[in-house]
Structure formats: structure tokens, C-alpha cells
Design an enzyme around this catalytic site. Structure first.
Site, PDB file in Angstrom:
ATOM      1  N   TYR A 283       0.732  14.001   0.907  1.00 40.52           N
ATOM      2  CA  TYR A 283       0.361  14.674   2.157  1.00 40.52           C
ATOM      3  C   TYR A 283       0.545  16.189   2.029  1.00 40.52           C
ATOM      4  CZ  TYR A 283       0.673   9.806   3.340  1.00 40.52           C
ATOM      5  OH  TYR A 283       0.493   8.451   3.321  1.00 40.52           O
TER       6      TYR A 283
ATOM      7  N   CYS B 132      -1.966  33.688  10.090  1.00 38.74           N
ATOM      8  CA  CYS B 132      -1.672  34.274  11.390  1.00 38.74           C
ATOM      9  C   CYS B 132      -1.321  33.215  12.431  1.00 38.74           C
ATOM     10  CB  CYS B 132      -2.862  35.098  11.853  1.00 38.74           C
ATOM     11  SG  CYS B 132      -3.310  36.301  10.610  1.00 38.74           S
TER      12      CYS B 132
ATOM     13  N   TYR C  62       4.982  18.473  11.312  1.00 36.80           N
ATOM     14  CA  TYR C  62       6.057  17.537  11.685  1.00 36.80           C
ATOM     15  C   TYR C  62       7.437  18.180  11.654  1.00 36.80           C
ATOM     16  CZ  TYR C  62       2.679  14.318   9.270  1.00 36.80           C
ATOM     17  OH  TYR C  62       1.598  13.633   8.801  1.00 36.80           O
TER      18      TYR C  62
ATOM     19  N   ARG D 105       2.904  20.128   6.263  1.00 37.04           N
ATOM     20  CA  ARG D 105       3.936  19.244   6.817  1.00 37.04           C
ATOM     21  C   ARG D 105       5.027  19.965   7.616  1.00 37.04           C
ATOM     22  NH1 ARG D 105       6.947  16.369   4.280  1.00 37.04           N
ATOM     23  NH2 ARG D 105       6.825  14.540   5.579  1.00 37.04           N
TER      24      ARG D 105
ATOM     25  N   GLU E 145       0.824  -1.226   0.000  1.00 37.75           N
ATOM     26  CA  GLU E 145       0.000   0.000   0.000  1.00 37.75           C
ATOM     27  C   GLU E 145       0.848   1.263   0.000  1.00 37.75           C
ATOM     28  OE1 GLU E 145      -1.848  -0.523   3.794  1.00 37.75           O
ATOM     29  OE2 GLU E 145      -3.273  -2.006   3.082  1.00 37.75           O
ATOM     30  N   PRO E 146       1.617   1.477  -1.039  1.00 35.24           N
ATOM     31  CA  PRO E 146       2.474   2.670  -1.052  1.00 35.24           C
ATOM     32  C   PRO E 146       1.678   3.940  -1.285  1.00 35.24           C
ATOM     33  CG  PRO E 146       2.598   1.556  -3.163  1.00 35.24           C
ATOM     34  CD  PRO E 146       1.718   0.711  -2.288  1.00 35.24           C
ATOM     35  N   GLY E 147       2.053   4.985  -0.605  1.00 33.43           N
ATOM     36  CA  GLY E 147       1.447   6.292  -0.835  1.00 33.43           C
ATOM     37  C   GLY E 147       2.537   7.277  -1.216  1.00 33.43           C
ATOM     38  N   ARG E 148       3.252   7.719  -0.185  1.00 35.37           N
ATOM     39  CA  ARG E 148       4.321   8.696  -0.368  1.00 35.37           C
ATOM     40  C   ARG E 148       5.305   8.291  -1.477  1.00 35.37           C
ATOM     41  NH1 ARG E 148       5.877  11.842   3.967  1.00 35.37           N
ATOM     42  NH2 ARG E 148       4.908  10.318   5.341  1.00 35.37           N
TER      43      ARG E 148
HETATM   44  C1  LIG Z   1      -1.058   5.979   5.302  1.00 38.96           C
HETATM   45  C2  LIG Z   1      -1.133   4.537   5.038  1.00 38.96           C
HETATM   46  C3  LIG Z   1      -0.416   3.967   3.981  1.00 38.96           C
HETATM   47  C4  LIG Z   1       0.522   4.764   3.110  1.00 38.96           C
HETATM   48  O1  LIG Z   1       1.633   5.214   3.794  1.00 38.96           O
HETATM   49  P1  LIG Z   1       2.870   5.848   3.001  1.00 38.96           P
HETATM   50  O2  LIG Z   1       3.846   6.139   4.047  1.00 38.96           O
HETATM   51  O3  LIG Z   1       2.362   7.073   2.329  1.00 38.96           O
HETATM   52  O4  LIG Z   1       3.341   4.842   2.024  1.00 38.96           O
HETATM   53  C5  LIG Z   1      -0.577   2.628   3.750  1.00 38.96           C
HETATM   54  N1  LIG Z   1      -1.401   1.864   4.515  1.00 38.96           N
HETATM   55  C6  LIG Z   1      -2.094   2.377   5.539  1.00 38.96           C
HETATM   56  C7  LIG Z   1      -2.975   1.502   6.336  1.00 38.96           C
HETATM   57  C8  LIG Z   1      -1.989   3.728   5.839  1.00 38.96           C
HETATM   58  O5  LIG Z   1      -2.665   4.218   6.875  1.00 38.96           O
END
Ligand SMILES: *Cc1c(COP(=O)(O)O)cnc(C)c1O
Length: 402
Positions: free
Chosen positions: A357, A328, A302, A298, A259-262
């Protein structure tokens, strides 16, 4: 080379720009790394949920990992097939669970015993048998920022091993639950392989112990979290990442879900903003730009580092500036003590690694409309989200004004 100046002229600022070809390259690299096994990459929609971005992944055969029913609906709208959609998240409400079951998605990632009970009840009510996976919390320190660490018992995510086992037995005995998967996701922006490998081993061992009691799973969901280069991070090579995971699955016939996002979108994205003014307060130099924390949270949230580039004809020497927005809040900054040349009104600054993000964490704080979003593909640019107007911002309030 992206012509930021031309794009800023055409679409105005602040503006998000996404290089879809870069996303393709990242997707292909990771998908190839898993080619020794059946695998599905389920793009984590929350990283960048623009419909055109999700559609781009859909076209490549990607699935979707969703953390709200809104994201599930986005995934469907973008053309991701139901059998590649996963619904994760620590607090799904009954309506969300019902809709996910009715839509017959690949599986619901269940994060607690209580939630499993709700899912069963709702499936029963709908007279369905629904596929589930359980999110295991392997209690491994991912060595990332505490706000994006999720695989420790201190974190709210998932269940411990013995609870997971109990839940699988419960699900397996239920007429309304079909336990098909197991899931872990220990954190985000991971740059060390060892915690991932150790988690996969722990979870794979649980799969084996379930086999001995005749519970056969089909999907091994390793979550997302692969890190990217914001600065000078040393990354986990994707091939080694995949190999480490696959090595834990010897003798098991499982489809890997990742499940890649970033990893897929961060470095495809640029946030561009115009210089409003320079100012000095005592020793301190500030560069005030037209983008703000409501566009890209971000750094404020963070203390995240983003590389920032100036697009200017200025040839002055570099000096340290705090790059700040108009909101502000003292937390409204993009960088502190950053080296830039002298910049003039309307020069551009480009914030790199803004494709994950970024826009999605945006808000309308200070009654600021969200930026437009533009996609670049094969040398062409196109608008994929309009800039929000003042009318958009007040649309849901206006009728109550008396
Ligand atoms: C946020 C999330 C991801 C993606 O995370 P990345 O760091 O963006 O790859 C994958 N799986 C789950 C369950 C998440 O909450």
C-alpha cells in the site's frame, strides 16, 4: 545490510526498494503453516502490483487475488495461471465481469445479490457456466483501524449469512453459475486471532448447512489481513493463524485459499528520500524531504506509523522533527515529533515497511512523477519501474491543448 546510499546514487530519489528475498521468506512461512491441507496462497495484488513483484510470487506457485480487471490482467501478464486467479471487490462493472468469465479464472467473489444477478446474466449471454464464491460478512469486529475494517455490517463488504444462503441456492439452481467457494475477509493489519477464528467458525458452519441441502463447496477462502510489525505490534504467529482456521474445518474436504497482501510485501519495502532542508516554525522543527504524500499516502490517510531511519554521518544528539514532503497539504507528512539527529542537505531518510500500500496508492498530485521502483534479489539490484517523467504525466492531455 542494504546499501541505501549507493542505491540512491544509482537510481536517484525518491525511490522504492523491494527485497524480493524477504517476500520469498514470508510466502514460504505462510504456505508451510497451511501444509496440513490443500491450500493456495492468492497474493493480494493491490498490496504491491508491480509486475515484477507479481511475477516473483507467480514463480513460487502463488495465485492472485484481484480487485479490478486491471489487476486480473496484471496477474495474467505476470504469469499466474487462470486457475489460481480470483476476482473480488464490491463494485465490478459488466465489462469486468465479462472479461473475468471469458478468461475462465478460478472464481469471481460475489459481494451482493444484485451482483450475482449480473454475473448470471453475463454468463448466460456468453453461454457459459461460471464459477463463483460468495463473500460473507460475518459481522465480527476485527479490532483494527476503522478504515481497514471490512467484516462488520457497517462496512460495505460482503453479505449477511441468510442472504448468502439464499444466493447459494439461487446459484446452485442456475445453469450459468457454479458455486464453488465461500469467502470472508474481515479487515487488514489484523493482530488478534480471536476475530479470525470466530469468523472462520461462522463461515464453516454455513458450509455445513449448505451441505445438508446438497450444495458442496470446494474452496474455503479466508481472505487476507495478517498483520505485520510497523512498530511494536504483537503479531499472530502464522502457524497459530493457520491452525485456528484449519480447526474450524473438521470433517470438511475443502481447499483453503488465503489472500495475503501486506504480510508478504510490507516489510520487504523501503521508501528512500533525500533531505532538502530543515526549518523551524516557532517551537516546531520540520525536516523537508523530496518524497511526499503522493508517493506514500498511508501516514496522511490513516495516520499510519512508519519507522524512519536516517542515513547520515551526523553524530548530533536527537531532536524531535516533523518529517514532511513538498506537497501543498498539511497532511503531507511521514511522521510527527520523530526523533532524528541533525541532518544535512542530501542526507537520506529511509521509510520502513513501505512495500505494501505504498507505491500503489501513489498519485501525480502536484504534478509529481511517481518514483522509480527497484528490486533486490540475491544481492543484485535491478530497476523494475522507471521514474515517471513530465512527458509521461501530460501524455494523455497534450493533444487537447489548443
Ligand atoms: C485487500 C484485500 C486482501 C489483502 O489484505 P492484506 O491486509 O493486505 O493482507 C485480501 N483479500 C481481499 C478481498 C482484499 O480486499
Amino acid at each position: 545490510m542494504i546499501d541505501f546510499k549507493q542505491l540512491a546514487q544509482k537510481y536517484k530519489t525518491p525511490l522504492y526498494i523491494y527485497d524480493l528475498d524477504h517476500m520469498t521468506a514470508q510466502y514460504t512461512e505462510l504456505k508451510d503453516a497451511f501444509k496440513a491441507r490443500k491450500s493456495i496462497l492468492c497474493y493480494a495484488v493491490k498490496a504491491n502490483s508491480n509486475l515484477s513483484v507479481v511475477r516473483h510470487f507467480a514463480k513460487m506457485g502463488s495465485g492472485a487475488d484481484c480487485v479490478s480487471i486491471g489487476e486480473v490482467r496484471r496477474a495474467f501478464l505476470a504469469g499466474i495461471p487462470s486457475y489460481k486467479i480470483i476476482f473480488s471487490g464490491v463494485g465490478k462493472n459488466d465489462d469486468e465481469i465479462r472479461e473475468a468469465i471469458e478468461k475462465d479464472i478460478l472464481y469471481i467473489n460475489v459481494e451482493s445479490e444484485a451482483e450475482l444477478g449480473r454475473v448470471e446474466l453475463i454468463a448466460k449471454d456468453l453461454d457459459k457456466k461460471t464459477r463463483i464464491s460468495i463473500r460473507v460478512n460475518p459481522n465480527i469486529d476485527p479490532k483494527t483501524h476503522p478504515y481497514i475494517s471490512t467484516g462488520l455490517h457497517d462496512n460495505k463488504f460482503g453479505v449477511d449469512l441468510s442472504t448468502a444462503k439464499r444466493m447459494y441456492i439461487f446459484a446452485n439452481n442456475s445453469e450459468h453459475l457454479d458455486p464453488v467457494g465461500i469467502h470472508f475477509h474481515i479487515g487488514s493489519q489484523l493482530t488478534e486471532l480471536k476475530p479470525i477464528y470466530e469468523s472462520a467458525e461462522i463461515v464453516a458452519d454455513l458450509v455445513r448447512s449448505l451441505q445438508t441441502i446438497k450444495i458442496e463447496l470446494k474452496f474455503f477462502d479466508v481472505g487476507g489481513g495478517l498483520g505485520i510489525k510497523y512498530d511494536d505490534e504483537t503479531l499472530i504467529p502464522t502457524y497459530e493463524y493457520a491452525q485456528a482456521i484449519l480447526a474450524t474445518l473438521k470433517g470438511l474436504d475443502l481447499t483453503v485459499i488465503c489472500e495475503p497482501g501486506r504480510f508478504l510485501t510490507a516489510n520487504a519495502g523501503y521508501f528512500i528520500s533525500k533531505v532538502l532542508y530543515e526549518k523551524q516554525n516557532g517551537e516546531k522543527n520540520f525536516l523537508v524531504i523530496d518524497g511526499a504524500m503522493n508517493d506514500l499516502l498511508r501516514p496522511a490517510l490513516y495516520s499510519a506509523y512508519h519507522k524512519i531511519e536516517a542515513v547520515t554521518d551526523s553524530t548530533s544528539s536527537l531532536k524531535k522533527v516533523d518529517i514532511v514532503g513538498p506537497v501543498c497539504e498539511s497532511g503531507d507528512f511521514f511522521a510527527k515529533d520523530y526523533l532524528l539527529p541533525n541532518l544535512a542537505h542530501n542526507d537520506l531518510v529511509v521509510v520502513h515497511s513501505a512495500g505494501a500500500y505504498g507505491f500503489g496508492m501513489g498519485s501525480n498530485y502536484n504534478t509529481r512523477g511517481r518514483s522509480a521502483e527497484v528490486a533486490l534479489e540475491s544481492g543484485e539490484d535491478r530497476l523494475i519501474r522507471k521514474r515517471e517523467t513530465f512527458d509521461d504525466l501530460i501524455a494523455l492531455e497534450k493533444e487537447f491543448l489548443n
